[in-house]
Motif scaffolding. Structure first.
Motif, PDB file in Angstrom:
ATOM      1  N   GLN A 101       0.950  -1.309  -0.059  1.00  0.00           N
ATOM      2  CA  GLN A 101       0.083   0.013  -0.004  1.00  0.00           C
ATOM      3  C   GLN A 101       0.620   1.217   0.234  1.00  0.00           C
ATOM      4  O   GLN A 101       0.609   2.139  -0.859  1.00  0.00           O
ATOM      5  N   LYS A 102       2.102   1.452   0.833  1.00  0.00           N
ATOM      6  CA  LYS A 102       2.752   2.434   0.931  1.00  0.00           C
ATOM      7  C   LYS A 102       3.572   2.715  -0.288  1.00  0.00           C
ATOM      8  O   LYS A 102       3.557   3.644  -0.887  1.00  0.00           O
ATOM      9  N   ASN A 103       3.925   1.403  -1.005  1.00  0.00           N
ATOM     10  CA  ASN A 103       4.600   1.627  -2.512  1.00  0.00           C
ATOM     11  C   ASN A 103       3.467   1.893  -3.593  1.00  0.00           C
ATOM     12  O   ASN A 103       3.978   2.895  -4.436  1.00  0.00           O
ATOM     13  N   SER A 104       2.430   1.374  -3.548  1.00  0.00           N
ATOM     14  CA  SER A 104       1.319   2.051  -4.702  1.00  0.00           C
ATOM     15  C   SER A 104       0.865   3.319  -4.376  1.00  0.00           C
ATOM     16  O   SER A 104       0.623   4.034  -5.455  1.00  0.00           O
ATOM     17  N   SER A 105       0.875   3.753  -3.216  1.00  0.00           N
ATOM     18  CA  SER A 105       0.532   5.455  -2.827  1.00  0.00           C
ATOM     19  C   SER A 105       1.521   6.280  -3.472  1.00  0.00           C
ATOM     20  O   SER A 105       1.348   7.404  -3.622  1.00  0.00           O
TER      21      SER A 105
END
Length: 60
Positions: free
Chosen positions: A54-58
């Motif tokens: 989630q951190k990387n996709s945001s």
């Protein structure tokens, strides 16, 4: 055993979510979990990996 299994309530607390939100995300397949006897369970390692995703996709 290093893989701790969390209940829906525990994963909701861990992610600072309402239980209903955690249930909805799991039911929609957005939160990695599995059912045991009709109750949701989550591997802590899978939830940690999901957080990183989630951190990387945001950032994109």
């Amino acid at each position: 055993m290093t893989d701790e299994i969390l209940t829906l309530k525990e994963v909701a607390e861990y992610l600072k979510l309402a239980e209903k939100t955690a249930y909805r995300l799991a039911a929609e397949g957005k939160l990695p979990g599995f059912k045991v006897g009709g109750s949701w369970r989550f591997k802590q390692q899978d939830v940690a990996a999901w957080i990183e995703e989630q951190k990387n996709s945001s950032k994109e």
